[in-house]
Design an enzyme around this catalytic site. Structure first.
Site, mmCIF file in Angstrom:
data_model
loop_
_atom_site.group_PDB
_atom_site.id
_atom_site.type_symbol
_atom_site.label_atom_id
_atom_site.label_comp_id
_atom_site.label_asym_id
_atom_site.label_seq_id
_atom_site.Cartn_x
_atom_site.Cartn_y
_atom_site.Cartn_z
ATOM 1 N N GLU A 136 0.810 -0.916 -0.028
ATOM 2 C CA GLU A 136 0.403 0.118 0.103
ATOM 3 C C GLU A 136 1.000 1.262 0.135
ATOM 4 O O GLU A 136 0.966 2.625 0.776
ATOM 5 C CB GLU A 136 -1.251 0.188 0.935
ATOM 6 C CG GLU A 136 -1.693 -1.418 1.210
ATOM 7 C CD GLU A 136 -2.661 -1.546 2.553
ATOM 8 O OE1 GLU A 136 -3.115 -0.657 3.146
ATOM 9 O OE2 GLU A 136 -4.063 -2.442 2.368
ATOM 10 N N ASN A 177 1.512 -5.001 -2.775
ATOM 11 C CA ASN A 177 0.780 -5.725 -2.589
ATOM 12 C C ASN A 177 0.272 -4.538 -2.371
ATOM 13 O O ASN A 177 0.060 -3.050 -1.693
ATOM 14 C CB ASN A 177 0.323 -6.455 -1.661
ATOM 15 C CG ASN A 177 -0.444 -7.382 -1.803
ATOM 16 O OD1 ASN A 177 -1.595 -7.422 -2.210
ATOM 17 N ND2 ASN A 177 -0.852 -6.998 -0.415
ATOM 18 N N HIS A 213 -10.505 -6.833 -2.090
ATOM 19 C CA HIS A 213 -11.927 -6.426 -0.762
ATOM 20 C C HIS A 213 -12.427 -5.128 -1.883
ATOM 21 O O HIS A 213 -13.152 -4.507 -1.578
ATOM 22 C CB HIS A 213 -10.796 -5.265 0.286
ATOM 23 C CG HIS A 213 -10.205 -6.261 1.115
ATOM 24 N ND1 HIS A 213 -10.112 -7.342 2.236
ATOM 25 C CD2 HIS A 213 -8.598 -5.700 1.093
ATOM 26 C CE1 HIS A 213 -9.102 -7.560 2.664
ATOM 27 N NE2 HIS A 213 -8.086 -6.905 1.895
ATOM 28 N N GLU A 242 -6.167 -10.709 -1.465
ATOM 29 C CA GLU A 242 -6.366 -10.839 0.223
ATOM 30 C C GLU A 242 -8.310 -10.684 -0.516
ATOM 31 O O GLU A 242 -9.082 -9.809 0.735
ATOM 32 C CB GLU A 242 -6.653 -9.476 1.062
ATOM 33 C CG GLU A 242 -5.224 -9.630 1.285
ATOM 34 C CD GLU A 242 -4.515 -8.021 1.852
ATOM 35 O OE1 GLU A 242 -5.594 -7.576 2.634
ATOM 36 O OE2 GLU A 242 -3.247 -7.739 1.829
ATOM 37 N N ASP A 244 -12.524 -10.947 -0.131
ATOM 38 C CA ASP A 244 -13.644 -11.034 0.649
ATOM 39 C C ASP A 244 -14.809 -10.268 -1.050
ATOM 40 O O ASP A 244 -13.995 -9.167 -1.286
ATOM 41 C CB ASP A 244 -13.737 -10.827 2.060
ATOM 42 C CG ASP A 244 -12.581 -9.149 2.045
ATOM 43 O OD1 ASP A 244 -12.744 -9.025 1.335
ATOM 44 O OD2 ASP A 244 -12.155 -9.772 3.255
HETATM 45 O O1 G3I Z 1 -3.623 -8.603 18.784
HETATM 46 C C1 G3I Z 1 -4.505 -7.518 19.849
HETATM 47 C C2 G3I Z 1 -5.205 -7.964 20.325
HETATM 48 O O2 G3I Z 1 -4.130 -8.032 21.980
HETATM 49 C C3 G3I Z 1 -5.738 -7.139 21.110
HETATM 50 O O3 G3I Z 1 -6.200 -7.384 22.876
HETATM 51 C C4 G3I Z 1 -7.254 -5.871 20.497
HETATM 52 C C5 G3I Z 1 -7.729 -5.059 20.645
HETATM 53 O O4 G3I Z 1 -7.519 -4.121 19.753
HETATM 54 O O5 G3I Z 1 -6.624 -6.078 19.243
HETATM 55 C C6 G3I Z 1 -5.077 -6.776 18.498
HETATM 56 O O6 G3I Z 1 -4.871 -6.996 16.985
HETATM 57 C C7 G3I Z 1 -5.886 -6.132 16.270
HETATM 58 C C8 G3I Z 1 -5.543 -6.900 14.453
HETATM 59 O O7 G3I Z 1 -5.969 -7.247 13.818
HETATM 60 C C9 G3I Z 1 -6.050 -8.371 15.554
HETATM 61 O O8 G3I Z 1 -6.962 -8.680 15.784
HETATM 62 C C10 G3I Z 1 -5.378 -4.733 15.227
HETATM 63 O O9 G3I Z 1 -6.182 -4.016 16.990
HETATM 64 C C11 G3I Z 1 -6.028 -4.477 14.227
HETATM 65 O O10 G3I Z 1 -5.799 -3.396 14.324
HETATM 66 C C12 G3I Z 1 -5.709 -5.590 13.411
HETATM 67 O O11 G3I Z 1 -6.861 -5.855 12.093
HETATM 68 C C13 G3I Z 1 -5.690 -5.781 10.929
HETATM 69 C C14 G3I Z 1 -5.975 -4.730 10.216
HETATM 70 O O12 G3I Z 1 -4.926 -5.086 9.301
HETATM 71 C C15 G3I Z 1 -5.152 -4.123 10.505
HETATM 72 O O13 G3I Z 1 -4.585 -2.967 9.675
HETATM 73 C C16 G3I Z 1 -7.025 -6.447 10.525
HETATM 74 O O14 G3I Z 1 -7.293 -8.322 11.629
HETATM 75 C C17 G3I Z 1 -6.537 -7.889 9.047
HETATM 76 O O15 G3I Z 1 -6.954 -8.432 8.650
HETATM 77 C C18 G3I Z 1 -6.099 -6.718 8.282
HETATM 78 O O16 G3I Z 1 -5.404 -6.931 7.165
HETATM 79 C C19 G3I Z 1 -5.417 -5.651 6.271
HETATM 80 C C20 G3I Z 1 -4.005 -6.301 4.984
HETATM 81 O O17 G3I Z 1 -2.890 -6.355 6.752
HETATM 82 C C21 G3I Z 1 -3.383 -5.278 4.466
HETATM 83 N N1 G3I Z 1 -4.618 -5.254 3.756
HETATM 84 C C22 G3I Z 1 -5.786 -4.712 4.161
HETATM 85 C C23 G3I Z 1 -5.695 -5.589 5.413
HETATM 86 C C24 G3I Z 1 -8.250 -5.050 5.763
HETATM 87 O O18 G3I Z 1 -7.338 -4.535 6.668
#
Ligand code: G3I
Length: 327
Positions: A136, A177, A213, A242, A244
């Site tokens: 990105e 990506n 997405h 990715e 969905d």
């Molecule tokens: O693991 C922590 C946990 O310890 C904590 O208690 C909790 C409280 O907020 O957060 C947890 O982490 C979260 C993590 O996902 C795991 O669930 C983060 O806050 C959250 O920001 C994170 O979101 C991820 C996101 O990227 C971050 O920008 C999504 O799961 C993930 O699917 C998403 O993936 C991105 C790709 O990497 C890039 N392209 C877009 C895609 C969708 O946004």
């Protein structure tokens, strides 16, 4: 008495066709939910750690690494004979918490990133097949996104990042990506120009990942095929990394599951027609979709964008993908 033939899994059909059908993986679900483990390993032939290889989760402090979650997903992939995509080395998001307070110089940040790439790519030299080296880097209007990395290293940071990754692993495929660049539009035009420029300068880049997405507005499959073809004509591999498929939350059609299935099928067909051999969905089943936990996105879009429902039942979209790969 002969036994009933067992139904082919998505993985069986993909293997038969030498197609890569992958899923993003959450290590906690892998550890605690046998159905998650079983569905992921029997239905998919590739994995991408959804978060575990990002800098934030990997770097509890400036000088330390925590590889436990990343190892869990990579080892799961290897033990089940799956392709492993590494996501991602350089991104403006999900940086470590301590990062905010670090008063670095540009050169310190450059050395930090170099050491990070060398260490992470080096650790998985034998086990990760492809890396999203940079994620990105282009803004929605097609300009280069201003990030900590571009500010400190200059716009050449892409060139450096790909070169550092290649230094430690000459065999892995190295990808750029991005999202919102799935069809022909201003952003994919900009990415095309960017990657063409990198290739002209002999930067070691092998492919482009189109995230896909499809939230609300679904990119046109014909345009996706055309886009894939033009990147392939540059000599790059193209993967859908990715995927969905969701709907605007306030406008979910009554036959949403059928429309979703049709769209998945059209994308598989577009991908096959254009010579792309990989589609990764962004987790195994709806209950784990990032749209469920990402509040602002989750409120805007329907939260059931994947091939399996909350109870791991196969959805119409599952059969659509499997049938398209079987044809
Ligand atoms: O693991 C922590 C946990 O310890 C904590 O208690 C909790 C409280 O907020 O957060 C947890 O982490 C979260 C993590 O996902 C795991 O669930 C983060 O806050 C959250 O920001 C994170 O979101 C991820 C996101 O990227 C971050 O920008 C999504 O799961 C993930 O699917 C998403 O993936 C991105 C790709 O990497 C890039 N392209 C877009 C895609 C969708 O946004």
């Amino acid at each position: 008495m002969s036994a009933e033939p067992t139904e082919s899994t998505l993985r069986d059909v993909a293997d038969e066709r030498e197609f890569t059908i992958g899923t993003a993986i959450d290590p906690d679900s892998l550890r605690r939910d046998p159905s998650y483990w079983k569905t992921a390993s029997s239905e998919f032939n590739a994995v991408t750690p959804e978060n575990a290889l990002k800098m934030g989760p990997l770097r509890p402090s400036r000088h330390t690494y925590d590889f436990r979650d990343a190892d869990a997903v990579v080892n799961f992939g290897r033990e089940n004979d799956m392709t492993v995509r590494g996501h991602t080395l350089v991104w403006h998001n999900q940086k470590p918490e301590w990062f905010q307070a670090w008063d670095y110089t540009d050169e310190q940040l450059r050395q930090f990133l170099r050491e990070h790439i060398h260490t992470v790519v080096g650790r998985y030299r034998e086990t990760v097949d492809a890396w999203d080296v940079v994620n990105e880097a282009v803004a929605d209007d097609g300009s280069m996104r201003r990030t900590v990395w571009s500010d400190a290293l200059g716009e050449d940071y892409l060139e450096e990042a790909f070169t550092w990754a290649r230094e430690v692993n000459p065999d892995a495929d190295l990808y750029y990506n991005d999202y919102g660049a799935d069809e022909i539009n201003e952003k994919s035009d900009a990415i095309y120009d960017l990657l063409e420029g990198l290739l002209e300068r002999d930067v070691p880049i092998d492919g482009v990942g189109l995230q896909l997405h499809a939230l609300g507005d679904h990119p046109d499959p014909d345009s996706i095929a055309e886009n894939i073809e033009r990147f392939r004509d540059l000599g790059l591999e193209v993967q859908i990394t990715e995927m969905d498929v969701a709907f605007h939350a306030d406008d979910v059609p009554a036959d949403a599951l059928e429309i979703q299935a049709d769209y998945y099928r059209e994308v598989v067909e577009a991908c096959l027609e254009a010579g792309c051999d990989t589609i990764v969905t962004w987790d195994v089943h709806d209950a784990n979709s990032w749209l469920r936990s990402f509040k602002d996105f989750g409120e805007r879009y329907s939260g059931d964008p994947l091939l399996f429902d909350d109870r791991y039942e196969r959805k119409p979209a599952y059969y659509a993908v499997r049938d398209a790969l079987e044809e």
